[in-house]
Design a protein around this motif. Sequence first.
Motif, PDB file in Angstrom:
ATOM      1  N   GLN A 314      15.171   3.292  13.807  1.00  0.00           N
ATOM      2  CA  GLN A 314      14.903   2.740  15.128  1.00  0.00           C
ATOM      3  C   GLN A 314      13.829   3.581  15.804  1.00  0.00           C
ATOM      4  OE1 GLN A 314      18.648   2.412  17.225  1.00  0.00           O
ATOM      5  NE2 GLN A 314      19.080   0.419  16.317  1.00  0.00           N
ATOM      6  N   ILE A 315      12.603   3.096  15.717  1.00  0.00           N
ATOM      7  CA  ILE A 315      11.455   3.787  16.321  1.00  0.00           C
ATOM      8  C   ILE A 315      10.781   2.810  17.279  1.00  0.00           C
ATOM      9  CG2 ILE A 315       9.257   4.941  15.897  1.00  0.00           C
ATOM     10  CD1 ILE A 315      10.265   5.568  13.066  1.00  0.00           C
ATOM     11  N   CYS A 316      10.539   3.248  18.502  1.00  0.00           N
ATOM     12  CA  CYS A 316       9.881   2.380  19.490  1.00  0.00           C
ATOM     13  C   CYS A 316       8.387   2.712  19.523  1.00  0.00           C
ATOM     14  CB  CYS A 316      10.501   2.574  20.875  1.00  0.00           C
ATOM     15  SG  CYS A 316       9.860   1.422  22.096  1.00  0.00           S
ATOM     16  N   TYR A 317       7.585   1.810  18.991  1.00  0.00           N
ATOM     17  CA  TYR A 317       6.137   2.020  18.925  1.00  0.00           C
ATOM     18  C   TYR A 317       5.480   1.510  20.201  1.00  0.00           C
ATOM     19  CZ  TYR A 317       6.984   2.756  13.955  1.00  0.00           C
ATOM     20  OH  TYR A 317       7.441   3.229  12.757  1.00  0.00           O
ATOM     21  N   ARG A 318       4.643   2.355  20.806  1.00  0.00           N
ATOM     22  CA  ARG A 318       3.920   1.967  22.012  1.00  0.00           C
ATOM     23  C   ARG A 318       2.471   2.414  21.833  1.00  0.00           C
ATOM     24  NH1 ARG A 318       8.064   0.752  25.706  1.00  0.00           N
ATOM     25  NH2 ARG A 318       6.764   0.838  27.549  1.00  0.00           N
ATOM     26  N   GLN A 319       1.606   1.451  21.545  1.00  0.00           N
ATOM     27  CA  GLN A 319       0.225   1.750  21.192  1.00  0.00           C
ATOM     28  C   GLN A 319      -0.721   1.229  22.268  1.00  0.00           C
ATOM     29  OE1 GLN A 319      -0.276   2.854  17.639  1.00  0.00           O
ATOM     30  NE2 GLN A 319       0.899   1.437  16.414  1.00  0.00           N
ATOM     31  N   LEU A 320      -1.696   2.049  22.634  1.00  0.00           N
ATOM     32  CA  LEU A 320      -2.700   1.655  23.615  1.00  0.00           C
ATOM     33  C   LEU A 320      -4.061   1.529  22.942  1.00  0.00           C
ATOM     34  CD1 LEU A 320      -1.793   3.787  26.779  1.00  0.00           C
ATOM     35  CD2 LEU A 320      -1.318   1.368  26.347  1.00  0.00           C
TER      36      LEU A 320
END
Length: 328
Positions: A314-320
Amino acid sequence: MRVTIKDVAKLAGVAPSTVTRVIQNKSTISDETKKRVREAMVELDYHPNLNARSLVSQSSQVIALVLPIDSDVFYQNPFFPTVLRGITQIASDNDYAIQICTGQNEERRLDNLKQLIYGNRVDGLIFLYAQEEDPLVKLVADEQFPFLILGKSLSPFIPLVDNDNVQAGFDATEYFIKKGCKRIAFIGGTKRLFVTLDRLTGYEQALQEHNLPLDTNLTYFATEFLEDNGYRFSRLLFKHNPNIDAIITIDSLLAAGVCDYIAKHQLDVPVLSFDSVNPKLNLAAYVDINSLELGRVSFETILQIINDAKSNKQICYRQLIAHKIIEK
């Protein structure tokens, strides 16, 4: 005669089981072997049976793109086809198909989404919009189904790919301030959309940092991105303040209406918009939000989320994705 896996294996110089693993995009197969097998598939015009593949790999090899309520306005927006092009490039590289999920109202969209996830018809979802309190996002989050949002979420547990729209709004406003503009108007979309709120926040922060007054009569918000709304709001803006010296719009369709008004009334007021390709409008500049890269990274990220789910990670990816201002 129908081409078989054995024919592909023979041409590529590998075992039939290796071809199967390439079709399933197994990480145990080297990139060089994958390339050779895929080239053989193209040369022989071989198309694997997706249904058979799903039975073996427990994968549909389909990703659904979740759209807002079905309307002509959405499809007219140049953001959509550019993002879609980036998505399909990576989907094709990974032998994935794309399915659209939408509907004429929220209830229909929710029903369609339930059919996809409960029927195991797709491996994951990409939401091509972002808004507050979305029941569709709540459903997939509660079900722990692989998904991400192309946009913003207030929850720290929602995976997403986005621009820094607060900074983009700030940069767009500061661009005009550095040109000597002091009465800068802002035309956005509905405040239900995070992209509107964030770019508005950046606009307000730039005015505050440069000690310029914030006049709420210089901000308008359209329920739909339509050229007519850009024209109508321009009329209201100049009625309130004939000395407006710059206008920021967050969408090219709105910008088209603004430019039309300015041209018809022979005004010398620069306009800036946000886009992913060079808009064919008389703009001073535009903020390139790099929609193609947004699409590519979105698909690469959903594949990673799907793989993580198979491994119970469970990894929450947040890419800009970076933006830049391009002068016309």
